[in-house]
Design a protein around this motif. Structure first.
Motif, PDB file in Angstrom:
ATOM      1  N   TYR A  64      -7.270  -0.003   3.218  1.00 50.15           N
ATOM      2  CA  TYR A  64      -7.248  -0.018   1.649  1.00 50.15           C
ATOM      3  C   TYR A  64      -8.062  -1.403   1.110  1.00 50.15           C
ATOM      4  O   TYR A  64      -8.826  -1.263   0.210  1.00 50.15           O
ATOM      5  N   GLY A  98       3.196   5.774  -6.222  1.00 50.22           N
ATOM      6  CA  GLY A  98       2.443   5.422  -7.614  1.00 50.22           C
ATOM      7  C   GLY A  98       2.698   4.343  -8.318  1.00 50.22           C
ATOM      8  O   GLY A  98       2.808   4.473  -9.308  1.00 50.22           O
ATOM      9  N   VAL A 120       0.730  -1.314  -0.176  1.00 55.25           N
ATOM     10  CA  VAL A 120      -0.025   0.033   0.088  1.00 55.25           C
ATOM     11  C   VAL A 120       0.873   1.298   0.057  1.00 55.25           C
ATOM     12  O   VAL A 120       0.607   2.392  -0.545  1.00 55.25           O
ATOM     13  N   THR A 121       1.941   1.167   0.947  1.00 55.26           N
ATOM     14  CA  THR A 121       2.897   2.337   0.727  1.00 55.26           C
ATOM     15  C   THR A 121       3.414   2.523  -0.686  1.00 55.26           C
ATOM     16  O   THR A 121       3.558   3.564  -1.117  1.00 55.26           O
ATOM     17  N   ARG A 165      -0.478  -1.786  -7.375  1.00 56.61           N
ATOM     18  CA  ARG A 165      -2.031  -1.484  -7.270  1.00 56.61           C
ATOM     19  C   ARG A 165      -2.869  -2.624  -8.172  1.00 56.61           C
ATOM     20  O   ARG A 165      -3.904  -3.082  -7.753  1.00 56.61           O
ATOM     21  N   SER A 177      -6.015  -3.613   7.144  1.00 60.62           N
ATOM     22  CA  SER A 177      -6.026  -2.619   6.053  1.00 60.62           C
ATOM     23  C   SER A 177      -7.264  -1.850   5.653  1.00 60.62           C
ATOM     24  O   SER A 177      -7.911  -2.409   5.005  1.00 60.62           O
ATOM     25  N   ILE A 237       1.957   2.021  -3.540  1.00 58.25           N
ATOM     26  CA  ILE A 237       1.018   2.393  -4.299  1.00 58.25           C
ATOM     27  C   ILE A 237       0.750   3.887  -4.194  1.00 58.25           C
ATOM     28  O   ILE A 237       0.650   4.627  -4.787  1.00 58.25           O
ATOM     29  N   GLU A 238       0.469   4.317  -2.523  1.00 60.11           N
ATOM     30  CA  GLU A 238       0.082   5.407  -2.323  1.00 60.11           C
ATOM     31  C   GLU A 238       1.133   6.506  -2.123  1.00 60.11           C
ATOM     32  O   GLU A 238       0.907   7.924  -2.485  1.00 60.11           O
ATOM     33  N   ASP A 239       2.546   6.328  -1.640  1.00 61.41           N
ATOM     34  CA  ASP A 239       3.511   7.090  -1.731  1.00 61.41           C
ATOM     35  C   ASP A 239       4.284   7.175  -3.184  1.00 61.41           C
ATOM     36  O   ASP A 239       4.965   8.320  -3.337  1.00 61.41           O
TER      37      ASP A 239
END
Length: 356
Positions: free
Chosen positions: A311, A267, A260-261, A272, A309, A263-265
């Motif tokens: 997410y 890109g 998730v990090t 994803r 999570s 993906i979110e931090d």
């Protein structure tokens, strides 16, 4: 009543001591790869882990005097859910690997029995092992008469969470229709119909959604061709089913928080795609169990480590909220569930079953 709980995992052994319903001692003993390296087989770790459990209790000045010792149930013959008194047949089946799986949970009953045997009037139990089989007749049939469907799932935690939810809403577990999804290293999804899990996937080695460490269902013909390709040994291919599979195979890690990090931090679009694909397949599996219950679903319960999570859980909600109310119970309730199962037998609320 004083109860010792033993829950072996692949790289740890969790232990707890309960006075009636109250936990007085909880500890996770971790095992490094270097410590486990000398053992060729999980069963060979029995004495090593038992001594660690006893040493931990001695170091905390906890007397080795219990009314019961209950271990996480191993992969023995398929059986109904409930509490089982450990007997010689169960010990023999566990040591022989009757279920063809060399899993650390098999140590639970062996260590529990050994410790209980040294204590006067102490009883030894397991409860709701992963091979609990209450499947309906339809669920057992596969597309080939050469093999029936079997389930290996998170029976202990799923049933504990289902009972906990029922108590919270003032109902009996046996009166409800529930879909429970345990999301950890493996993912199991089961339909609980009035107190029986009438359908569940084999979450250990090859059925259902893929997970952080397991492949889930695979294209059968492609798998057969891979087996005969000469590129992999049997042991290597089994690892590609459970271990070096799922998110671990695609992304090089089984840590959803790390993914998730990415993906979110950062890109990471590939991360994803893979994580969202896993969530998609989990949602499909949950929806399929609603058909087992003919659409009569009182609630969907999400549990296990991945239920922490946001997410994961929010994307699941987007896909399955139309089916039934959703409740999250992050983590696992296994230690308390084991203790309470033993306590119910000691107090005469339930009868221990005989393993045959």
């Amino acid at each position: 009543m004083t109860i010792l709980v033993i829950n072996p995992g692949s790289t740890s052994t969790k232990i707890a001591v309960y006075d009636d319903e109250r936990p007085v001692f909880l500890r996770t003993i971790t095992h490094s790869s270097e410590q486990l390296a000398p053992f060729d087989d999980v069963i060979e770790q029995q004495d090593f882990r038992r001594q660690l459990v006893l040493s931990e209790l001695h170091s905390m000045h906890i007397p080795i005097h219990f009314d019961a010792v209950i271990g996480r149930g191993g992969l023995v013959k398929p059986l109904e859910g409930g509490v089982y008194e450990i007997n010689q047949l169960m010990l023999a089946d566990t040591r022989s690997g009757i279920a063809l799986h060399n899993h650390a949970c098999n140590l639970g009953c062996l260590i529990a029995y050994e410790i209980a045997a040294t204590i006067p009037r102490c009883r030894a139990f397991i409860a709701d092992p992963g091979v609990v089989d209450e499947l309906n007749d339809y669920a057992r049939i596969s597309g080939s008469p050469l093999m029936n469907r079997i389930c290996i799932w998170h029976a202990l935690n799923q049933r504990a969470i289902a009972r906990r939810y029922a108590a919270e809403i003032g109902r009996e577990y046996e009166d409800l229709n529930l879909i429970v999804c345990h999301m950890g290293g493996g993912i199991s999804v089961a339909a609980h119909e009035h107190g029986r899990a009438v359908d569940a996937n084999n979450a250990l080695d090859g059925e259902g959604p893929f997970s952080p460490e397991r492949a889930g269902s695979l294209p059968a013909a492609d798998l057969i061709r891979l087996c005969f390709s000469g590129k992999y040994s049997e042991k290597q291919l089994l690892k590609r089913i459970a271990g070096k599979a799922g998110l671990n195979a695609h992304l090089g890690t089984n840590d959803v928080k790390e993914i998730v990090t990415r993906i979110e931090d950062y890109g990471d679009t590939h991360a994803r795609l893979i994580l969202d694909a896993m969530i998609y397949h989990v949602a499909k599996a949950i929806a399929a169990q609603s058909a087992v219950l003919c659409g009569h679903v009182d609630a969907i319960l999400l549990t296990g480590g991945l239920a922490r999570s946001e997410y994961v859980t929010e994307r699941l909600r987007q896909r399955i909220a139309f089916l039934a109310p959703i409740r999250c119970f992050p983590g696992e309730d296994e230690m308390e569930a084991l203790a309470l199962n033993a306590l119910d037998v000691l107090r005469g609320r339930r009868m221990a079953k005989e393993y045959k």
